[in-house]
Write an enzyme that holds these catalytic residues in place. Structure first.
Site, PDB file in Angstrom:
ATOM      1  N   HIS A  15      -4.288  14.462   0.761  1.00  0.00           N
ATOM      2  CA  HIS A  15      -4.001  13.613  -0.409  1.00  0.00           C
ATOM      3  C   HIS A  15      -4.160  12.160   0.010  1.00  0.00           C
ATOM      4  CE1 HIS A  15      -2.274  17.057  -2.609  1.00  0.00           C
ATOM      5  NE2 HIS A  15      -1.936  17.452  -1.390  1.00  0.00           N
ATOM      6  N   HIS A 137      -3.072  26.679  -4.626  1.00  0.00           N
ATOM      7  CA  HIS A 137      -1.676  26.392  -4.284  1.00  0.00           C
ATOM      8  C   HIS A 137      -0.887  27.626  -4.707  1.00  0.00           C
ATOM      9  CE1 HIS A 137       1.800  23.515  -3.712  1.00  0.00           C
ATOM     10  NE2 HIS A 137       2.373  24.569  -4.256  1.00  0.00           N
ATOM     11  N   ASP A 247      -2.661  18.713   4.623  1.00  0.00           N
ATOM     12  CA  ASP A 247      -1.820  18.469   3.439  1.00  0.00           C
ATOM     13  C   ASP A 247      -1.056  17.166   3.594  1.00  0.00           C
ATOM     14  OD1 ASP A 247      -0.790  18.844   0.907  1.00  0.00           O
ATOM     15  OD2 ASP A 247       0.797  20.196   1.559  1.00  0.00           O
TER      16      ASP A 247
END
Ligand code: NCD
Ligand code: ZN
Length: 348
Positions: A15, A137, A247
């Site tokens: 991210h 996810h 992540d």
């Protein structure tokens, strides 16, 4: 002195955010990784190729010029808003590498996510045709399902039937966090998985036993020590289905330290040291390159990097940074500073 040289790593789940946060974090990823699979959970989410392209350009515009070989690739956010012709063009142009499914309500910026994996069959047929992976996810958001059982329940109730009906769909279980997840991946030829540094290096007692640690709170939540042991075995065991996806998910401390903590661990700074430390403790440093640099590359159909990165087990007496500060004045805690004191990283 223990030292290992590996092909430049890839981060298959990251991210990078936007604006001042993007500016503050992108260098950590760009200096340590080659490919970066950039997650689309901005607000609003990235569901069109035009938005993905614009985001890609914003990332490159602020990436450091001295990054050895930084290559962000984009995932679209699985949504009814995806236009299949648009997706096709994005894949053909090489800008879109995958589609990411978020269960609505499971995690940060997942409000626009799906209520059922089975709702997107036409999209999956197109993805099979285009040869791109579905990134999942895996968390069951049914409120009656225990928080530590959500991954297993999602895999059982939703991903298993999808795999059975579309055996040609290539799937990545993102940030696999449980033994049940590892077993699921092993049992399904079409499924691979990314694993994070923090799920490898911590368990839920680290999260909860000695004062609750908002900086370790992420989704899926870090699970039991038995789950952690299975993740370590999968990562260090040389199975080509398991590879690194950090992540890395920065949140300002203001959003972490309050009555409700946002989910996400920012590990781009020291995640490699954390992973090296886990492999070193297992006596498996010889498997490190497979996990960080070659397994994921093979799954995503690219050659491993020709650049090299050296990790040396050598303690530092320097004080390492424990947080960054954005131009807006937000602080973000850097995960893994303890492990980072035991490793030196150099790029050749
Ligand atoms: C991620 C984020 O903050 O964007 N948070 C997290 O806990 N992992 C979203 C995600 O990947 O679930
Ligand atoms: Zn994520």
């Amino acid at each position: 002195m223990t030292s290992i040289e590996i092909p430049f790593p890839d981060d298959w789940h990251v991210h990078l955010r936007d604006g001042e946060m993007l500016e503050a974090v992108v260098g950590y990823t760009a200096r340590r990784f080659r490919y970066a699979m950039v997650m689309p959970n901005l607000a609003p989410p990235i569901t069109s190729v035009a938005d993905a392209r614009a985001y890609h350009q914003r990332i490159l515009a602020v990436a450091p010029a001295d990054a050895p070989d930084f290559r962000p690739v984009m995932a679209l956010y699985c949504s009814p808003a995806i236009d299949l012709d648009d997706l096709r063009r994005g894949v053909e142009e090489g800008i879109i590498a995958a589609v990411k499914y978020y269960p609505a309500g499971a995690t940060t910026n997942s409000d626009a996510g799906g209520t059922s994996l089975a709702d997107f069959m036409n999209l999956y047929e197109t993805m099979i045709d285009l040869g791109i992976r579905l990134l999942v996810h895996a968390e069951d958001t049914d409120p009656t399902v225990d928080i530590f059982a959500r991954e297993a329940s999602f895999l059982d109730r939703q991903l298993a039937p999808l795999c059975a009906s579309l055996p040609e769909l290539a799937v990545t279980v993102e940030h696999v966090s449980t033994g049940a997840g590892v077993d699921f991946v092993s049992a399904h030829p079409q499924v691979a998985a990314s694993i994070t540094p923090h799920h490898l290096a911590r368990d839920r007692s680290d999260l909860l036993a000695n004062g609750m640690k908002p900086d370790l709170y992420c989704k899926p939540v870090i699970n039991s020590s038995a789950d952690q042991a299975q993740l370590i075995a999968a990562a260090t065991g040389g199975d080509p289905k398991f590879f690194l996806g950090t992540d890395s998910a920065p949140h300002p401390t203001a959003a972490k330290y309050g009555p409700v903590a946002k989910a996400g661990v920012f590990n781009a700074a020291y995640g490699l040291e954390v992973v090296a430390d886990v492999f070193h403790q297992e006596g498996s440093l010889d498997q490190l390159a497979a996990f960080t640099s070659t397994n994921g590359a093979a799954v995503y159909g690219v050659e491993p990097s020709e650049h090299r990165l050296m990790l040396t087990a050598e303690s530092t007496d320097q004080d390492l940074a424990t947080h960054l500060t954005t131009a807006a004045g937000d602080e973000v805690v850097l995960f893994g500073d303890d492990e980072a004191t035991r490793w030196q990283v150099s790029v050749s």
